[in-house]
Design a protein around this motif. Structure first.
Motif, PDB file in Angstrom:
ATOM      1  N   ALA A 808      28.496  45.135  40.390  1.00  0.00           N
ATOM      2  CA  ALA A 808      27.724  44.200  41.204  1.00  0.00           C
ATOM      3  C   ALA A 808      26.450  44.842  41.726  1.00  0.00           C
ATOM      4  N   LEU A 812      25.781  42.076  47.004  1.00  0.00           N
ATOM      5  CA  LEU A 812      27.177  42.035  47.448  1.00  0.00           C
ATOM      6  C   LEU A 812      27.446  43.149  48.447  1.00  0.00           C
ATOM      7  N   TRP A 813      26.952  44.372  48.140  1.00  0.00           N
ATOM      8  CA  TRP A 813      27.374  45.544  48.917  1.00  0.00           C
ATOM      9  C   TRP A 813      26.656  45.703  50.262  1.00  0.00           C
ATOM     10  N   THR A 821      36.093  43.733  49.350  1.00  0.00           N
ATOM     11  CA  THR A 821      35.965  43.089  48.043  1.00  0.00           C
ATOM     12  C   THR A 821      37.303  43.079  47.309  1.00  0.00           C
ATOM     13  N   LEU A 838      33.347  35.672  46.257  1.00  0.00           N
ATOM     14  CA  LEU A 838      32.604  36.848  46.711  1.00  0.00           C
ATOM     15  C   LEU A 838      31.140  36.523  46.964  1.00  0.00           C
ATOM     16  N   VAL A 839      30.488  35.788  46.077  1.00  0.00           N
ATOM     17  CA  VAL A 839      29.079  35.491  46.265  1.00  0.00           C
ATOM     18  C   VAL A 839      28.876  34.541  47.441  1.00  0.00           C
ATOM     19  N   ALA A 842      29.227  36.702  50.547  1.00  0.00           N
ATOM     20  CA  ALA A 842      28.051  37.554  50.712  1.00  0.00           C
ATOM     21  C   ALA A 842      26.878  36.769  51.274  1.00  0.00           C
ATOM     22  N   THR A 856      22.275  38.039  44.134  1.00  0.00           N
ATOM     23  CA  THR A 856      23.583  38.681  44.008  1.00  0.00           C
ATOM     24  C   THR A 856      24.179  38.377  42.642  1.00  0.00           C
ATOM     25  N   ILE A 858      27.574  39.479  40.139  1.00  0.00           N
ATOM     26  CA  ILE A 858      28.893  40.116  40.138  1.00  0.00           C
ATOM     27  C   ILE A 858      29.570  39.858  38.799  1.00  0.00           C
TER      28      ILE A 858
END
Length: 869
Positions: A808, A812-813, A821, A838-839, A842, A856, A858
């Protein structure tokens, strides 16, 4: 323009007809004897005149006053009042160049050539006899020839008052003033420029770098030069898809519009160059030198437009010699592989060259290389009608086949041509290269005289240069039955088959010869294949048969589909490389298949994967991703790119399109993933930097490469690869890559060591404004410490613990940790639902911090039998 693998230095002094198409660069001078009628006089003249020319030049340079001429001196000046340098020239022929890592020998050879030019001088053109003198036979060439070289004449002319000099003498003085010692000197390279050993790296033969390196070397002569291509000059298979692209790169490097050239170097002397234009498209050996129809048509027109009746003299250059030239040829290399002669495998055109030579007496000389052989063989110089054929040696120690390193030098004028050899491998007591006169051509009489006996060696590894001749005593007019037994390996014979094909036995093998020139075409049966069998020609010369005298086993040797007999042992190199790659890929596929079969059918390494790429608050999504499944090697490539700067989206997309192709096409892809990936990244970055303005734009790159049960992580920048693991029933995370930030200890030290500095921008470490220490593109910050070198990590995947791989970008981070995650993934039932969640998470966290949120991207892959809770 085309280019061949020979280098010829041609010196021509002319004011009335200046060098056309060449740069005006100072030249050296040469020395030629007057009229030579025996070997001893040639040798004596070379040693004596070389010393006297050098001595007189030195004396002239040191003189500060004009010496009053005596009556004798004036008479001497008057004697050569009609002499000129309008058609005087000197030539240096360099054979296959083949640059090397250690260029010491090449630089030495270059210095040797220039040193010889300084020791020699141009041969002035003698006055032509008047029509009355010719008709009355009163003109005595021997008596009227003035025994002086150009340099010696210049010394005498400088002593004379200008008003007493003839127009020709004034021309000589002016030309000497303009060009100096190296007047009318030209270099012609016969091609094969790059290094001989192919490493699949820049600098290999046929690469752009090899052309640029060779140009730098040739420029170092400080002489005007021309060149043609050799077969290896089109061998840039890793860089160019087609022969046309390869040839265009060569022409672009040397500023040429065509691969062939015609340059007038004197009043009636013209240089003609022919290039090979085919490598990938060759039907058999890629190393066959092939002149296409366009060049052939042009060549014939050039010859016809400079007729012998008008006094023209033509000197031709090509990488390979022409069939029928009778030069020495390598049997176990060039004859076996069908690449000895120009257009070797083209029956309709290969004989055209020698036919043109025989019909056109204005073709005085033809220079070629290709064989990497010495000038010491008797047949390194041959003669067909009025044309002298020259074999040019090599200057590199890794290119020679017989431990010699030699260059040809040719000097000429309107009446004669002299042929010299510079022995780079032989030095005198002062450390200078030895040089010698090999032959003298009298153009008025059409004779050639050799200056010394040849230094032929008994070389077992190559052809002893037997060529059938009409009355050599070896011809079998009506073969019927046994013609040879290999128990007598010294048997030499030749005959015509019923279809007029010419075959022969020589050196314990069967050879086919060209029907017209009797030049060797190729091997029909090798020495090893012959064994102790007898050769029979039966049924009215229709059938060629091998018979074992002990067992009476018989083998009929059938002709090929085109009617020829010689075996095309070596196929096109491009095809052979493709075949080898397919074979290697097939082996690898079988190995991978065996590895997969070791697992249960449901235990595939990657059982499913998915991706999502979401645009942030900017107008353009500068992220990109790579998902490539290479079935030939059972390799899955999963990667993300995070572009930045004005053209960041273009940079990221360019890598997305080009990088996976460059990786898979790399020659080491099947055996060395890290080497192939690293070099592919470097290659693509160079291309992207040329096509896109990357001074302040670039991208990150993070990839997970899965082949079999091995994972290889690749990272440049601050995108990230993680591996989810199940330990004691809990999901844990292994961060598989390191973020490349300027303030991390290793990166910080590296930047400082490279001369860069790290700034603190409100708590964010930056290099030249960039908040990471490695990236692709970004050419400005790459000069102050930022690097594009990828960082690798690899290990086997463990089916008992490894559950997923996630790649990713930092969208994300920035606000979600690796542990968070992993926990979120473990609550979803598929990669698709996981990346969506996840997106979404984020973006929500970005929005709590302010109106801006980043792009973003992933990619998530489930491993083995991983099933979420």
């Amino acid at each position: 323009m085309y280019s061949t693998s020979f280098t010829f230095i041609l010196v021509v002094l002319s004011l009335v007809v200046p060098l056309q198409g060449f740069a005006s660069i100072p030249r050296n001078t040469f020395l030629i004897p007057k009229f030579i009628n025996n070997h001893e006089s040639i040798t004596e003249r070379v040693s004596d005149k070389s010393l006297s020319a050098s001595k007189k030049s030195t004396e002239s340079a040191s003189s500060t006053t004009t010496t009053k001429t005596t009556e004798t001196e004036t008479s001497s000046v008057e004697r050569f009042s009609e002499y000129s340098i309008k058609d005087s020239f000197n030539l240096i022929v360099l054979g296959d160049l083949h640059l090397e890592d250690d260029m010491t020998s090449h630089f030495q050879a270059r210095d040797d050539c220039l040193s010889v030019l300084e020791k020699l001088s141009l041969v002035p053109c003698t006055p032509s006899p008047s029509k009355t003198q010719q008709e009355s036979d009163e003109f005595d060439h021997h008596q009227e020839h003035v025994d002086m070289t150009y340099d010696e004449m210049i010394i005498e002319l400088k002593k004379e008052e200008a008003g007493k000099l003839s127009y020709s003498q004034l021309e000589m003085l002016m030309e000497h003033q303009r060009q100096g010692t190296f007047a009318n000197s030209v270099l012609v390279s016969l091609g094969d420029l790059g290094r001989k050993d192919i490493r699949h790296e820049p600098g290999d033969a046929g690469t752009t770098k090899s052309f640029a390196d060779a140009r730098q070397f040739l420029d170092g002569f400080e002489l005007p030069y021309e060149l043609v291509t050799g077969n290896h000059d089109l061998e840039g298979l890793d860089e160019f898809k087609t022969d046309r692209d390869n040839l265009d790169a060569w022409m672009k490097c040397y500023g040429k519009d065509t691969p062939y050239f015609s340059q007038q170097v004197g009043e009636k002397t013209v240089l003609i160059g022919l290039s090979t234009v085919r490598f990938r498209d060759s039907p058999h050996s890629s190393h066959e030198c092939h002149v296409d129809d366009e060049q052939l048509s042009w060549f014939l027109q050039e010859v016809e437009s400079h007729p012998d009746e008008e006094g023209w003299r033509l000197i031709v250059f090509s990488h390979a010699p022409i069939m029928g030239s009778n030069l020495r040829v390598l049997q176990n290399v060039h004859v076996t592989n069908g690449c000895a002669w120009m257009n070797h495998c083209s029956p309709s055109t290969r004989g055209l060259f020698i036919e043109t030579v025989k019909r056109n007496p204005q073709i005085k000389m033809w220079c070629s290389g290709h064989f990497h052989l010495s000038h010491d063989f008797q047949d390194s110089i041959s003669r067909v009608n009025q044309c002298t054929f020259l074999q040019a040696g090599v200057i590199g120690p890794n290119s020679t086949r017989d431990h010699t390193r030699q260059t040809r030098i040719v000097r000429g004028n309107n009446n004669s041509i002299e042929i010299y050899t510079v022995n780079h491998h032989k030095r005198d007591k002062d450390g200078d290269a030895e040089f010698r006169l090999d032959a003298f051509m009298d153009l008025t009489m059409g004779d050639i005289l050799f200056a010394h006996n040849c230094e032929d060696y008994n070389h077992d590894k190559w052809f002893s240069a037997y060529v059938p001749e009409e009355e050599d005593g070896c011809y079998l007019p009506i073969p019927d039955g046994r013609v040879a037994s290999n128990k007598k390996s010294d048997v030499v014979c030749w005959w015509h088959m019923n279809d007029d094909k010419v075959l022969g036995v020589h050196d314990g093998q069967i050879v086919e010869y060209d029907e017209t020139t009797l030049s060797p075409l190729g091997i029909v049966i090798s020495k090893k294949e012959m064994g102790d069998r007898e050769v029979l020609v039966v049924d009215n010369s229709r059938i060629l048969v091998l018979v074992d005298p002990d067992t009476e086993n018989m083998e009929v040797i059938h002709p090929n589909e085109d009617g020829s007999y010689w075996r095309k042992f070596q196929r096109n190199k491009r095809i052979r490389l493709e075949e080898k790659a397919r074979e290697e890929a097939a082996k690898l596929w079988i190995e991978r298949k065996k590895q997969r079969e070791a697992f249960d059918s449901e235990e595939m390494v990657v059982n499913k994967y998915d991706v999502i790429s979401k645009k942030g608050s900017k107008d353009t999504n500068q992220d990109a991703f790579i998902m490539k499944n290479d079935t030939m090697t059972d390799t899955l490539i999963l990667g993300v790119l995070d572009g930045h700067g004005e053209y960041g989206d273009m940079v990221a997309q360019a890598f997305r399109k080009q990088l996976p192709i460059a990786m898979i096409e790399h020659p080491n892809w099947t055996t060395d993933i890290k080497k192939a990936t690293s070099e592919a990244i470097s290659k693509v970055e160079q291309l992207v930097n040329k096509d896109i303005e990357t001074k302040l734009s670039g991208t990150t790159l993070s990839m997970a490469i899965i082949r079999g049960n091995m994972i290889t992580a690749v990272n440049i920048g601050d995108s990230r690869v993680i591996v989810g693991k199940s330990l004691d029933g809990n999901i844990e995370v292994e961060t598989f890559t390191n973020d490349h930030k300027p303030d991390t200890p290793y990166e910080y030290d590296r930047i400082l060591c490279s001369g860069g500095t790290v700034q603190n921008d409100f708590g964010t470490a930056r290099v030249g404004g960039l908040a990471m220490s490695r990236s692709l593109g970004d050419t400005f910050v790459h000069t102050i410490g930022v690097s594009s070198e990828p960082e690798f990590r690899e290990r086997p995947l463990d089916p008992s613990t490894d559950k997923f791989i996630l790649v990713a970008t930092d969208g994300l981070w920035e606000f979600i940790s690796c542990e968070e995650t992993a926990q979120l993934i473990n609550t979803r039932n598929s990669p698709k639902s996981s990346v969506k969640s996840l997106v979404k998470e984020a973006r929500e966290r970005w929005e709590t911090e302010g109106p801006y949120f980043d792009d973003t991207t992933i990619i998530l892959a489930f491993l083995y039998d991983y099933k979420t809770m």
